[in-house]
Design an enzyme around this catalytic site. Structure first.
Site, PDB file in Angstrom:
ATOM      1  N   GLY A  39       0.760  -1.058  -0.013  1.00 25.01           N
ATOM      2  CA  GLY A  39      -0.127   0.112  -0.052  1.00 25.01           C
ATOM      3  C   GLY A  39       0.989   1.408  -0.099  1.00 25.01           C
ATOM      4  O   GLY A  39       2.020   1.358  -0.424  1.00 25.01           O
TER       5      GLY A  39
ATOM      6  N   THR B 250       3.124   4.550   1.184  1.00 26.29           N
ATOM      7  CA  THR B 250       4.310   4.666   1.883  1.00 26.29           C
ATOM      8  C   THR B 250       3.787   5.363   3.420  1.00 26.29           C
ATOM      9  O   THR B 250       4.500   4.840   4.354  1.00 26.29           O
ATOM     10  CB  THR B 250       5.325   5.680   1.393  1.00 26.29           C
TER      11      THR B 250
ATOM     12  N   GLY C 280       2.510   2.392   5.547  1.00 31.84           N
ATOM     13  CA  GLY C 280       3.725   1.473   5.457  1.00 31.84           C
ATOM     14  C   GLY C 280       4.542   1.771   6.669  1.00 31.84           C
ATOM     15  O   GLY C 280       4.877   0.993   7.380  1.00 31.84           O
TER      16      GLY C 280
ATOM     17  N   GLU D 123       5.627  -3.307   0.645  1.00 29.14           N
ATOM     18  CA  GLU D 123       5.664  -3.065  -0.716  1.00 29.14           C
ATOM     19  C   GLU D 123       4.985  -1.940  -0.679  1.00 29.14           C
ATOM     20  O   GLU D 123       3.595  -1.551  -0.848  1.00 29.14           O
ATOM     21  CB  GLU D 123       4.848  -4.252  -1.678  1.00 29.14           C
TER      22      GLU D 123
ATOM     23  N   CYS E 182       1.949   0.871  -8.740  1.00 25.35           N
ATOM     24  CA  CYS E 182       3.013   1.194  -7.901  1.00 25.35           C
ATOM     25  C   CYS E 182       4.339   1.693  -8.506  1.00 25.35           C
ATOM     26  O   CYS E 182       4.899   2.379  -8.432  1.00 25.35           O
ATOM     27  CB  CYS E 182       3.438   0.250  -6.879  1.00 25.35           C
TER      28      CYS E 182
HETATM   29  P1  NAD Z   1      -3.266   2.645   1.532  1.00 21.33           P
HETATM   30  O1  NAD Z   1      -1.948   2.593   2.225  1.00 21.33           O
HETATM   31  O2  NAD Z   1      -4.160   3.680   1.718  1.00 21.33           O
HETATM   32  O3  NAD Z   1      -4.098   1.236   1.995  1.00 21.33           O
HETATM   33  C1  NAD Z   1      -3.520  -0.060   1.816  1.00 21.33           C
HETATM   34  C2  NAD Z   1      -4.114  -0.834   2.863  1.00 21.33           C
HETATM   35  O4  NAD Z   1      -3.902  -0.547   3.967  1.00 21.33           O
HETATM   36  C3  NAD Z   1      -5.719  -1.106   2.697  1.00 21.33           C
HETATM   37  O5  NAD Z   1      -6.358  -2.185   2.880  1.00 21.33           O
HETATM   38  C4  NAD Z   1      -5.955   0.065   3.951  1.00 21.33           C
HETATM   39  O6  NAD Z   1      -7.290  -0.465   4.423  1.00 21.33           O
HETATM   40  C5  NAD Z   1      -4.872  -0.506   4.988  1.00 21.33           C
HETATM   41  N1  NAD Z   1      -4.817   0.766   5.891  1.00 21.33           N
HETATM   42  C6  NAD Z   1      -4.965   1.981   5.968  1.00 21.33           C
HETATM   43  N2  NAD Z   1      -4.370   2.444   7.013  1.00 21.33           N
HETATM   44  C7  NAD Z   1      -4.118   1.255   8.219  1.00 21.33           C
HETATM   45  C8  NAD Z   1      -3.641   1.242   9.469  1.00 21.33           C
HETATM   46  N3  NAD Z   1      -3.720   2.177  10.054  1.00 21.33           N
HETATM   47  N4  NAD Z   1      -3.352  -0.052   9.820  1.00 21.33           N
HETATM   48  C9  NAD Z   1      -3.531  -1.146   8.928  1.00 21.33           C
HETATM   49  N5  NAD Z   1      -3.982  -1.079   7.766  1.00 21.33           N
HETATM   50  C10 NAD Z   1      -4.162   0.153   7.447  1.00 21.33           C
HETATM   51  O7  NAD Z   1      -2.855   2.571  -0.065  1.00 21.33           O
HETATM   52  P2  NAD Z   1      -4.084   2.336  -1.146  1.00 21.33           P
HETATM   53  O8  NAD Z   1      -4.424   3.845  -1.332  1.00 21.33           O
HETATM   54  O9  NAD Z   1      -4.957   1.263  -1.061  1.00 21.33           O
HETATM   55  O10 NAD Z   1      -3.052   1.987  -2.253  1.00 21.33           O
HETATM   56  C11 NAD Z   1      -2.210   2.571  -3.285  1.00 21.33           C
HETATM   57  C12 NAD Z   1      -0.835   2.704  -2.700  1.00 21.33           C
HETATM   58  O11 NAD Z   1      -0.545   1.213  -2.532  1.00 21.33           O
HETATM   59  C13 NAD Z   1       0.186   3.460  -3.651  1.00 21.33           C
HETATM   60  O12 NAD Z   1       0.913   4.014  -2.925  1.00 21.33           O
HETATM   61  C14 NAD Z   1       0.670   2.076  -4.392  1.00 21.33           C
HETATM   62  O13 NAD Z   1       2.145   2.673  -4.851  1.00 21.33           O
HETATM   63  C15 NAD Z   1       1.035   1.236  -3.438  1.00 21.33           C
HETATM   64  N6  NAD Z   1       1.198  -0.243  -4.170  1.00 21.33           N
HETATM   65  C16 NAD Z   1       2.446  -0.488  -3.731  1.00 21.33           C
HETATM   66  C17 NAD Z   1       2.609  -1.980  -4.603  1.00 21.33           C
HETATM   67  C18 NAD Z   1       3.994  -2.594  -4.498  1.00 21.33           C
HETATM   68  O14 NAD Z   1       4.143  -3.711  -4.679  1.00 21.33           O
HETATM   69  N7  NAD Z   1       5.061  -1.788  -4.039  1.00 21.33           N
HETATM   70  C19 NAD Z   1       1.520  -2.564  -5.306  1.00 21.33           C
HETATM   71  C20 NAD Z   1       0.402  -1.964  -5.390  1.00 21.33           C
HETATM   72  C21 NAD Z   1       0.198  -0.736  -4.770  1.00 21.33           C
END
Ligand code: NAD
Length: 497
Positions: free
Chosen positions: A235, A237, A240, A257, A291
């Site tokens: 998800g 950064t 993360g 990731e 991503c």
């Molecule tokens: P996000 O970080 O908003 O959410 C990702 C997940 O985390 C969701 O399931 C969300 O509900 C959960 N989440 C949010 N807050 C949390 C918390 N406090 N505790 C635990 N879980 C929590 O990301 P997004 O908007 O869903 O996805 C887009 C992002 O993902 C972009 O930055 C993209 O680059 C990245 N991404 C990275 C990869 C990779 O392999 N590097 C692949 C796909 C997407």
């Protein structure tokens, strides 16, 4: 394949600790981004559900039914899941297209990737040495074995649901762990369908729970649960980094990731037609919601004008449209709020001196008005310090920057907090490889882009992540090593002098 087959994959209940039942949380909706129609309504998990899923997962991974099963038997479950996914390829693809609006061509590829991932980790787990003999002495011999870690929190984003979910579930289960998965709020359907297929493939109950719900509530509770022994997150950064703090407090490992702002570089000796097609695909496929999207384009000045002209022709001929129609290149963005965020980035780029070469708005077509569509966009003339050059936009927006020499190029390409991927287009492989060695990125594509092999590790440098998925590393990430010493000396132990 009929729509009704896709509908039959939509679950009303969620798998919590081996039982399918209604989640205890609020009603949530899966919405089709193309027209805002509702695909499904289901109850999210609540904190009691988290408690139950994790407690059962902890009992389940310790039970002999999974942990002591020989690796080739565990592998069989993964092979069966892969076959079941193949058999449901079309409805699973349609399910994700409804959930996140990606064109069918892309969601079919995600389904194929999930099946391949399950097969690969089945094969790696049954061929991984359980015992690694290391040099012996007369006094003792020693070996180490790989053991599961325990309950794994898997947290995923919305952009490639079934593929990113399988990249966590398959190696974690193959290694003998249990998984509690929290899919993204917008896209719960593929993960629930996957859990059903694992059940049909013979996975013992309790080893895979899927808990849809808000990240800050359900994701957070799973990650913080004392019985959870690893966090595997894909998800943004910011999320993360937050989860890395949670893991640090608990002293547990993480795989992260995260986001990217990947440079694609066109050298003056590139095959221009090949490079144009590759750059266009690298940024505009998935409407830029990837991503690894190649979102910063560096073109050597000698071929800049010619390259951009041809890129404009190709990008402006892309078909934007309903993602369930065949042959569409760009579907809608995930929702209107995200499109607003993309539009805000474009406005900020123009305010900071950028010039709009094409795009920069929603398509005019009235038939697309209800969807969150956005045109392929190119911005030139920006300073590398501009916000749109530095932050991840996650939309179909490309920033083009000319460069003169390789030294300046390397400095600029690496001048980013991210380090996920990079692309190089050149006919001279020596030159390209020299450049690849200097780029701070976990994956570098030369004369191709967004191509993947499941046996090749994937992950980010810098703020794009920690650890690797895929490849043997992708399995070892869900194992811990235990070293055992066997005394061979019949005489009593002496003290070293
Ligand atoms: P996000 O970080 O908003 O959410 C990702 C997940 O985390 C969701 O399931 C969300 O509900 C959960 N989440 C949010 N807050 C949390 C918390 N406090 N505790 C635990 N879980 C929590 O990301 P997004 O908007 O869903 O996805 C887009 C992002 O993902 C972009 O930055 C993209 O680059 C990245 N991404 C990275 C990869 C990779 O392999 N590097 C692949 C796909 C997407």
């Amino acid at each position: 394949m009929s729509r009704s087959t896709m509908r039959s994959l939509i679950e009303q209940h969620i798998p919590i600790g081996g039982q399918w039942r209604q989640g205890g949380g609020a009603l949530m909706r899966s919405v089709f981004p193309a027209d805002q129609s509702i695909n499904a309504e289901l109850h999210a998990a609540d904190l009691d559900d988290v408690e139950q899923a994790v407690a059962v997962a902890d009992r389940s991974w310790r039970a002999p039914a999974w942990r002591d099963l020989p690796a080739h038997h565990r592998a069989r479950v993964l092979y069966r899941v892969a076959d079941l996914i193949d058999a449901q390829r079309e409805p699973l693809a349609r399910l994700q297209t409804r959930d996140n609006g990606k064109p069918l061509g892309e969601t079919r590829a995600l389904v194929d990737s999930a099946a391949a991932t399950a097969r690969y980790f089945g094969a790696v787990c049954e061929t991984l040495d359980g015992v690694l003999p290391i040099p012996r002495s007369a006094e003792f011999m020693t070996f180490s074995s790989h053991e599961p870690i325990g309950v794994i929190a898997a947290i995923t984003p919305w952009n490639s649901p079934i593929a990113s979910e399988m990249q966590k579930i398959a190696p974690a289960l193959a290694a003998g762990n249990a998984v509690v998965l929290k899919p993204a709020e917008a896209t719960p359907l593929a993960a629930l369908a996957l859990a059903r297929l694992f059940e049909q493939a013979g996975l013992p109950p309790g080893l895979l729970s899927v808990l849809p719900g808000r990240g800050s509530l359900i994701g957070e509770a799973i990650a913080r649960h004392p019985l959870v022994r690893k966090i595997s997150f894909t998800g943004g950064t910011r999320t993360g980094r937050h989860l890395a703090h949670v893991a640090a407090d608990k002293l547990i490992p993480t795989s992260l990731e995260l986001g990217g702002k990947s440079p694609t570089i066109v050298l003056d000796d590139a095959d221009i037609e090949l490079a144009v097609q590759g750059v266009v695909y690298g940024i505009y496929s998935s409407a830029g919601q990837a991503c690894i999207a190649g979102s910063r384009l560096f073109v050597q000045r000698a071929c800049y004008d010619h390259f951009i002209q041809r890129l404009q022709q190709v990008a402006c001929a892309l078909r934007i449209g309903h993602p369930e129609q065949e042959g569409i290149h760009l579907g809608p963005l995930i929702n209107h709020a995200h499109r607003d965020s993309v539009a805000t980035y474009v406005a900020s780029a123009l305010a900071e001196g950028g010039q709009l070469r094409f795009g920069g708005a929603a398509p005019a077509d009235a038939a697309l008005a209800a969807g969150s569509y956005y045109q392929p966009t190119l911005i030139e003339g920006l300073s590398p310090q501009a916000r749109a050059c530095r932050e991840e936009i996650f939309g179909p927006v490309l920033i083009a920057l000319p460069f003169d020499d390789e030294e300046a190029l390397v400095a600029q390409a690496n001048d980013s907090v991210y380090g996920l991927a990079a692309g190089i287009w050149s006919r001279d492989y020596r030159r390209a490889l020299r450049l690849a060695a200097r780029l701070e990125a976990g994956t570098v594509w030369i004369n191709t882009y967004k191509k993947f092999s499941i046996s090749t590790p994937f992950g980010g440098f810098k703020e794009s992540g920690l650890g690797r998925e895929k490849g043997r590393e992708g399995l070892l990430a869900y194992m811990q090593q235990k070293s055992i010493y066997l005394g061979l000396d019949a005489t009593p132990m002496g003290w070293s002098q």
